[in-house]
Scaffold this motif. Sequence first.
Motif, PDB file in Angstrom:
ATOM      1  N   GLN A 260       0.664  -1.241   0.136  1.00 55.67           N
ATOM      2  CA  GLN A 260       0.007   0.019   0.046  1.00 55.67           C
ATOM      3  C   GLN A 260       0.948   1.370   0.166  1.00 55.67           C
ATOM      4  OE1 GLN A 260      -2.652   0.456  -0.802  1.00 55.67           O
ATOM      5  NE2 GLN A 260      -3.615   2.073   0.125  1.00 55.67           N
ATOM      6  N   THR A 261       1.946   1.150   0.722  1.00 50.34           N
ATOM      7  CA  THR A 261       2.976   2.334   0.744  1.00 50.34           C
ATOM      8  C   THR A 261       3.288   2.749  -0.660  1.00 50.34           C
ATOM      9  OG1 THR A 261       3.468   1.910   3.062  1.00 50.34           O
ATOM     10  CG2 THR A 261       4.912   3.370   1.830  1.00 50.34           C
ATOM     11  N   LEU A 262       3.908   1.496  -1.559  1.00 48.26           N
ATOM     12  CA  LEU A 262       4.328   1.789  -2.913  1.00 48.26           C
ATOM     13  C   LEU A 262       3.102   2.352  -3.712  1.00 48.26           C
ATOM     14  CD1 LEU A 262       6.500  -1.407  -3.049  1.00 48.26           C
ATOM     15  CD2 LEU A 262       7.266   0.935  -3.061  1.00 48.26           C
ATOM     16  N   SER A 263       1.893   2.014  -3.499  1.00 44.50           N
ATOM     17  CA  SER A 263       0.799   2.337  -4.337  1.00 44.50           C
ATOM     18  C   SER A 263       0.304   3.681  -4.019  1.00 44.50           C
ATOM     19  CB  SER A 263      -0.381   1.411  -4.065  1.00 44.50           C
ATOM     20  OG  SER A 263      -1.570   1.798  -4.600  1.00 44.50           O
ATOM     21  N   GLU A 264       0.553   4.203  -2.731  1.00 43.63           N
ATOM     22  CA  GLU A 264       0.191   5.627  -2.349  1.00 43.63           C
ATOM     23  C   GLU A 264       1.294   6.613  -3.114  1.00 43.63           C
ATOM     24  OE1 GLU A 264      -2.381   7.032  -1.317  1.00 43.63           O
ATOM     25  OE2 GLU A 264      -3.522   5.370   0.023  1.00 43.63           O
ATOM     26  N   THR A 265       2.497   6.054  -3.066  1.00 45.07           N
ATOM     27  CA  THR A 265       3.536   7.092  -3.535  1.00 45.07           C
ATOM     28  C   THR A 265       3.409   7.074  -4.977  1.00 45.07           C
ATOM     29  OG1 THR A 265       5.198   5.853  -1.735  1.00 45.07           O
ATOM     30  CG2 THR A 265       6.270   6.929  -3.548  1.00 45.07           C
ATOM     31  N   GLY A 266       3.112   5.994  -5.699  1.00 43.96           N
ATOM     32  CA  GLY A 266       2.859   6.107  -7.150  1.00 43.96           C
ATOM     33  C   GLY A 266       1.794   6.878  -7.442  1.00 43.96           C
ATOM     34  N   SER A 267       0.647   6.782  -6.704  1.00 41.11           N
ATOM     35  CA  SER A 267      -0.436   7.799  -6.902  1.00 41.11           C
ATOM     36  C   SER A 267      -0.245   9.153  -6.726  1.00 41.11           C
ATOM     37  CB  SER A 267      -1.397   7.317  -5.876  1.00 41.11           C
ATOM     38  OG  SER A 267      -2.005   6.130  -6.185  1.00 41.11           O
TER      39      SER A 267
ATOM     40  N   ARG B  20      -6.714  -0.303 -11.961  1.00 38.26           N
ATOM     41  CA  ARG B  20      -5.927   0.938 -12.048  1.00 38.26           C
ATOM     42  C   ARG B  20      -4.732   0.841 -12.691  1.00 38.26           C
ATOM     43  NH1 ARG B  20      -6.543   2.973  -5.867  1.00 38.26           N
ATOM     44  NH2 ARG B  20      -6.254   0.704  -5.294  1.00 38.26           N
ATOM     45  N   ALA B  21      -4.079  -0.314 -12.713  1.00 40.12           N
ATOM     46  CA  ALA B  21      -2.642  -0.316 -13.474  1.00 40.12           C
ATOM     47  C   ALA B  21      -2.893  -0.431 -14.922  1.00 40.12           C
ATOM     48  CB  ALA B  21      -1.898  -1.771 -12.868  1.00 40.12           C
TER      49      ALA B  21
ATOM     50  N   THR C  26       6.494   9.042 -16.759  1.00 44.66           N
ATOM     51  CA  THR C  26       6.365   9.194 -15.112  1.00 44.66           C
ATOM     52  C   THR C  26       5.286   8.379 -14.743  1.00 44.66           C
ATOM     53  OG1 THR C  26       7.968  11.345 -14.896  1.00 44.66           O
ATOM     54  CG2 THR C  26       6.481  10.676 -12.994  1.00 44.66           C
ATOM     55  N   VAL C  27       4.292   8.500 -15.604  1.00 41.58           N
ATOM     56  CA  VAL C  27       2.902   7.797 -15.165  1.00 41.58           C
ATOM     57  C   VAL C  27       3.235   6.333 -14.848  1.00 41.58           C
ATOM     58  CG1 VAL C  27       0.516   7.406 -16.013  1.00 41.58           C
ATOM     59  CG2 VAL C  27       1.579   9.768 -15.936  1.00 41.58           C
ATOM     60  N   VAL C  28       4.141   5.962 -15.712  1.00 48.88           N
ATOM     61  CA  VAL C  28       4.374   4.389 -15.769  1.00 48.88           C
ATOM     62  C   VAL C  28       4.666   4.018 -14.175  1.00 48.88           C
ATOM     63  CG1 VAL C  28       5.894   2.561 -16.500  1.00 48.88           C
ATOM     64  CG2 VAL C  28       5.185   4.492 -18.013  1.00 48.88           C
TER      65      VAL C  28
ATOM     66  N   ALA D 148       0.428  -2.564  -9.658  1.00 50.33           N
ATOM     67  CA  ALA D 148       0.644  -4.136  -9.975  1.00 50.33           C
ATOM     68  C   ALA D 148       1.207  -4.526  -8.957  1.00 50.33           C
ATOM     69  CB  ALA D 148       1.479  -3.969 -11.356  1.00 50.33           C
ATOM     70  N   VAL D 149       2.261  -3.848  -8.265  1.00 49.27           N
ATOM     71  CA  VAL D 149       3.119  -4.310  -7.111  1.00 49.27           C
ATOM     72  C   VAL D 149       2.092  -4.535  -5.866  1.00 49.27           C
ATOM     73  CG1 VAL D 149       4.795  -3.781  -5.336  1.00 49.27           C
ATOM     74  CG2 VAL D 149       5.186  -3.431  -7.928  1.00 49.27           C
ATOM     75  N   SER D 150       1.224  -3.579  -5.686  1.00 48.75           N
ATOM     76  CA  SER D 150       0.183  -3.750  -4.263  1.00 48.75           C
ATOM     77  C   SER D 150      -0.766  -4.907  -4.782  1.00 48.75           C
ATOM     78  CB  SER D 150      -0.565  -2.398  -4.603  1.00 48.75           C
ATOM     79  OG  SER D 150      -1.594  -2.462  -3.375  1.00 48.75           O
ATOM     80  N   ALA D 151      -0.992  -5.262  -5.945  1.00 49.15           N
ATOM     81  CA  ALA D 151      -1.702  -6.257  -6.147  1.00 49.15           C
ATOM     82  C   ALA D 151      -1.028  -7.753  -5.951  1.00 49.15           C
ATOM     83  CB  ALA D 151      -2.443  -6.494  -7.805  1.00 49.15           C
ATOM     84  N   VAL D 152       0.257  -7.863  -5.986  1.00 49.85           N
ATOM     85  CA  VAL D 152       0.820  -8.682  -6.046  1.00 49.85           C
ATOM     86  C   VAL D 152       1.231  -9.084  -4.428  1.00 49.85           C
ATOM     87  CG1 VAL D 152       3.545  -9.663  -6.076  1.00 49.85           C
ATOM     88  CG2 VAL D 152       2.298  -8.680  -8.037  1.00 49.85           C
ATOM     89  N   SER D 153       1.365  -8.078  -3.885  1.00 50.37           N
ATOM     90  CA  SER D 153       1.552  -7.898  -2.024  1.00 50.37           C
ATOM     91  C   SER D 153       0.283  -8.588  -1.445  1.00 50.37           C
ATOM     92  CB  SER D 153       1.649  -6.573  -1.507  1.00 50.37           C
ATOM     93  OG  SER D 153       0.802  -5.653  -1.613  1.00 50.37           O
ATOM     94  N   LEU D 154      -0.834  -8.305  -2.168  1.00 53.94           N
ATOM     95  CA  LEU D 154      -2.103  -8.799  -1.547  1.00 53.94           C
ATOM     96  C   LEU D 154      -2.124 -10.287  -1.626  1.00 53.94           C
ATOM     97  CD1 LEU D 154      -4.627  -6.056  -2.644  1.00 53.94           C
ATOM     98  CD2 LEU D 154      -4.117  -6.658  -0.469  1.00 53.94           C
TER      99      LEU D 154
END
Length: 426
Positions: free
Chosen positions: A29-36, A96-97, A182-184, A191-197
């Motif tokens: 979730q931290t990585l996802s929030e940072t990407g957002s 979202r990815a 940068t949007v990538v 995608a990383v957040s989905a894998v973490s779940l």
Amino acid sequence: MTTTAPPTTAPATPSLWRHRDFMTLWTGQTLSETGSAVSTLAVPLIAVSVLNASTFSVSLLQAAGMAAYLLVALPAGVIVDRMRKRRLMVFCNLVRALAMGTIPLAFFAGELTMAQLWLVAALCSVCSVFFEVAYQCYLPAVVRSDQLLDANGKLSTTYSVAQVAGIGLGGGLVAVFGAARTVVIDAASFAVSAVSLLLIRRPEPEVAVPDGPRPRLREEISAGLAFAFRHPVLRKIVAASGTLNVFSQVIYALSVIYLVRVLELTPAEVAVQLALGTAGGIAGGLASGRLARRIGTARIIWVSLLGLGWTMLLVPLAEPGWRVAFYTVGMTGFAALCAIYNAAQISYRQQMCPPELLGRLTAGVRWIVWGALPIGAVLGGVLGTWLGVRETLVIAALGVWASGLWVYFSPLRRMRDFTPEPAGQS
């Protein structure tokens, strides 16, 4: 001869730092929030610098990113209560990815339009609503009830870290690679957040299936709101959160104008001030569990609002020069307040509500509380034009501080800690 059994003591709550499933969830979730946060800067820059969008078009882009909180939050709660939370969260992250990934693809193909940016913003907004409701409902299945407050505190820290790191990272990436590339980063973070779940080992409880036919959608939606408004504490928490959001949004709506035109800061100095203010949320989130154990898990809800809310009165006292520090201290205190308060009140809601109703309650509360944000923004513009920026900030600061009176004059004032109620009670 008789022996006396040694006194028993309650076992200490295990540290979440050694809780594999929670750390996996938190990291993703931290990585996802940072990407957002990166995309919060990059996507509007694409609209302005690549598509030469008008001011109105960019404002529509912002509106599309928030619209789902008002339009689909209530039915989202019903759907979340009917589904496996983790499965729904993985699906939302993958959507979202893919949606964010279409922006750089269209850019390099020379086909990017504002209509696509609006559509992506709206789709991501819908997925964010479902994800966030499911996220708060899923957490009690990952950690123990006595770990919830600490867990919510750490998750509150995520947002603050993301804002500080993500916006700074986004600025650097945009300068080096351009906004579209940068949007990538945001697409990859989902995608990383989905894998973490998917890596979480603890099984999710079965979804409760009611006997007989399901109630109508309207009845299920109203059940969550009715629970909140009948509960003697939850209704005061909703009122406090709504009041806090209205007046804090007044301050946020005027912050850039105040910093540039009144305090005479450069754009770089404005960015530093915004980052320093957000950093208070990091400290507040990390300290929330420890403070709640010392002050009381119930008492901390009103103590955080009244004990830190006064710092906002420093904001309108700032002046050019060294007294800009008044703004810094006030906003840092406010960020810490939000992290501590949100961790406590979300934990309270998660423990007081029956699990089968939690999604609808969470969605209903967020619909009311997030619906207050645009009201505050408009109010800030109106009052700032009518009364003046500094005068409006004084009113807003008093409103933020006074929001704590809702929960002070409630049963929470006589409670130190809260304990879960039997299922079905309100």
